[in-house]
Scaffold this active site. Structure first.
Site, PDB file in Angstrom:
ATOM      1  N   ASP A   8      -1.305 -41.168  57.543  1.00 49.56           N
ATOM      2  CA  ASP A   8      -2.355 -40.557  56.717  1.00 49.56           C
ATOM      3  C   ASP A   8      -1.645 -39.698  55.661  1.00 49.56           C
ATOM      4  OD1 ASP A   8      -1.545 -38.238  57.982  1.00 49.56           O
ATOM      5  OD2 ASP A   8      -3.537 -37.658  58.689  1.00 49.56           O
ATOM      6  N   CYS A  65       1.452 -38.787  61.052  1.00 44.75           N
ATOM      7  CA  CYS A  65       0.396 -37.941  60.493  1.00 44.75           C
ATOM      8  C   CYS A  65       0.957 -36.522  60.490  1.00 44.75           C
ATOM      9  CB  CYS A  65      -0.924 -38.100  61.247  1.00 44.75           C
ATOM     10  SG  CYS A  65      -0.947 -37.564  62.963  1.00 44.75           S
ATOM     11  N   THR A  67       0.722 -34.113  62.726  1.00 47.04           N
ATOM     12  CA  THR A  67       1.294 -33.762  64.036  1.00 47.04           C
ATOM     13  C   THR A  67       1.799 -34.974  64.821  1.00 47.04           C
ATOM     14  OG1 THR A  67      -0.866 -34.035  65.067  1.00 47.04           O
ATOM     15  CG2 THR A  67      -0.299 -31.810  64.294  1.00 47.04           C
ATOM     16  N   GLY A  70      -2.950 -37.358  66.243  1.00 48.51           N
ATOM     17  CA  GLY A  70      -4.153 -38.130  65.905  1.00 48.51           C
ATOM     18  C   GLY A  70      -3.891 -39.626  65.864  1.00 48.51           C
ATOM     19  N   HIS A  98      11.550 -47.003  79.452  1.00 47.87           N
ATOM     20  CA  HIS A  98      10.610 -46.915  80.577  1.00 47.87           C
ATOM     21  C   HIS A  98       9.197 -47.377  80.235  1.00 47.87           C
ATOM     22  CE1 HIS A  98      13.016 -43.764  83.121  1.00 47.87           C
ATOM     23  NE2 HIS A  98      13.752 -44.800  82.749  1.00 47.87           N
ATOM     24  N   ASN A  99       8.764 -47.077  79.019  1.00 53.43           N
ATOM     25  CA  ASN A  99       7.353 -47.330  78.671  1.00 53.43           C
ATOM     26  C   ASN A  99       7.151 -48.545  77.782  1.00 53.43           C
ATOM     27  OD1 ASN A  99       7.758 -43.969  78.268  1.00 53.43           O
ATOM     28  ND2 ASN A  99       6.466 -44.677  79.924  1.00 53.43           N
ATOM     29  N   ARG A 109       4.602 -32.418  59.995  1.00 54.24           N
ATOM     30  CA  ARG A 109       4.571 -30.954  60.011  1.00 54.24           C
ATOM     31  C   ARG A 109       5.332 -30.401  61.215  1.00 54.24           C
ATOM     32  NH1 ARG A 109      -1.896 -31.214  58.714  1.00 54.24           N
ATOM     33  NH2 ARG A 109      -1.663 -32.098  56.633  1.00 54.24           N
ATOM     34  N   HIS A 133       9.484 -50.129  86.305  1.00 52.94           N
ATOM     35  CA  HIS A 133       8.774 -49.738  85.073  1.00 52.94           C
ATOM     36  C   HIS A 133       7.807 -50.839  84.624  1.00 52.94           C
ATOM     37  CE1 HIS A 133      11.323 -46.287  85.013  1.00 52.94           C
ATOM     38  NE2 HIS A 133      12.400 -47.072  85.061  1.00 52.94           N
TER      39      HIS A 133
HETATM   40  C1  RB5 Z   1      -4.692 -33.948  58.633  1.00 53.40           C
HETATM   41  O1  RB5 Z   1      -4.903 -32.678  58.088  1.00 53.40           O
HETATM   42  C2  RB5 Z   1      -4.209 -33.818  60.086  1.00 53.40           C
HETATM   43  O2  RB5 Z   1      -5.250 -33.394  60.889  1.00 53.40           O
HETATM   44  C3  RB5 Z   1      -3.647 -35.125  60.564  1.00 53.40           C
HETATM   45  O3  RB5 Z   1      -2.579 -35.510  59.756  1.00 53.40           O
HETATM   46  C4  RB5 Z   1      -3.086 -35.154  61.966  1.00 53.40           C
HETATM   47  O4  RB5 Z   1      -2.223 -34.095  62.186  1.00 53.40           O
HETATM   48  C5  RB5 Z   1      -4.083 -35.319  63.041  1.00 53.40           C
HETATM   49  O5  RB5 Z   1      -3.736 -35.412  64.225  1.00 53.40           O
END
Ligand code: RB5
Length: 154
Positions: A8, A65, A67, A70, A98-99, A109, A133
């Site tokens: 994203d 994304c 984090t 998501g 393993h997975n 971020r 596994h």
């Molecule tokens: C977008 O702001 C953020 O929520 C998305 O990139 C992600 O971190 C969601 O899990």
């Protein structure tokens, strides 16, 4: 080895960096977007990459994304996807050994570009260990089938 990659807006810069790395390593890839930092919804890109991998068009997928969370949650809703959120090289190696994770996810971020490259390497170089596994992956597949059956019966 062919890799489907997507992000994203929150993971766009990390995706761009990983694509540069895939090019350096001579690994074929397809970029499923997004193509800028304009706000979008991460499930759309997670789904596109996950379906491309689940459908057999690509062996592996990489999703980014903000984090990594998501896209991981969304990708794991697609049958036969084992998406692993990895922010260290040990987890990335284990995700492969393993997975048998067919997708890894990372957060722009959360980690730097250098570590992200090492994570991609650790995962791509890992060999599935099989044995106990494999038995555990079969149990995950059974959960997936049972849930699909319940949904049909509803
Ligand atoms: C977008 O702001 C953020 O929520 C998305 O990139 C992600 O971190 C969601 O899990």
């Amino acid at each position: 080895m062919q890799v489907a990659i997507g992000s994203d807006h929150g993971g766009f810069r990390l995706k761009t960096e990983i694509i540069a790395y895939l090019k350096e390593r001579g690994i074929d890839y397809k970029d499923y977007g997004t193509y800028s930092t304009d706000p979008v919804d991460y499930p759309d890109f997670a789904r596109a990459v996950a379906e491309a991998v689940a459908g057999g068009k690509f062996e592996r997928g990489i999703l980014c994304c903000g984090t990594g969370i998501g896209v991981s949650i969304a990708a794991n809703k697609v049958a036969n996807i084992r998406a692993a959120l990895c922010h260290d090289t040990f987890s990335a190696r284990m995700a492969g050994e393993h997975n048998m994770a067919n997708i890894i996810t990372m957060g722009e971020r959360v980690i730097g570009f250098g570590l992200a490259r090492d994570i991609v390497d650790a995962w791509l170089n890992a060999k599935f260990a099989g044995g106990r596994h494999a038995q555990r992956l079969e149990k995950i597949a059974v959960i997936e089938k049972d849930i699909a059956a319940v949904n049909i019966c509803r």
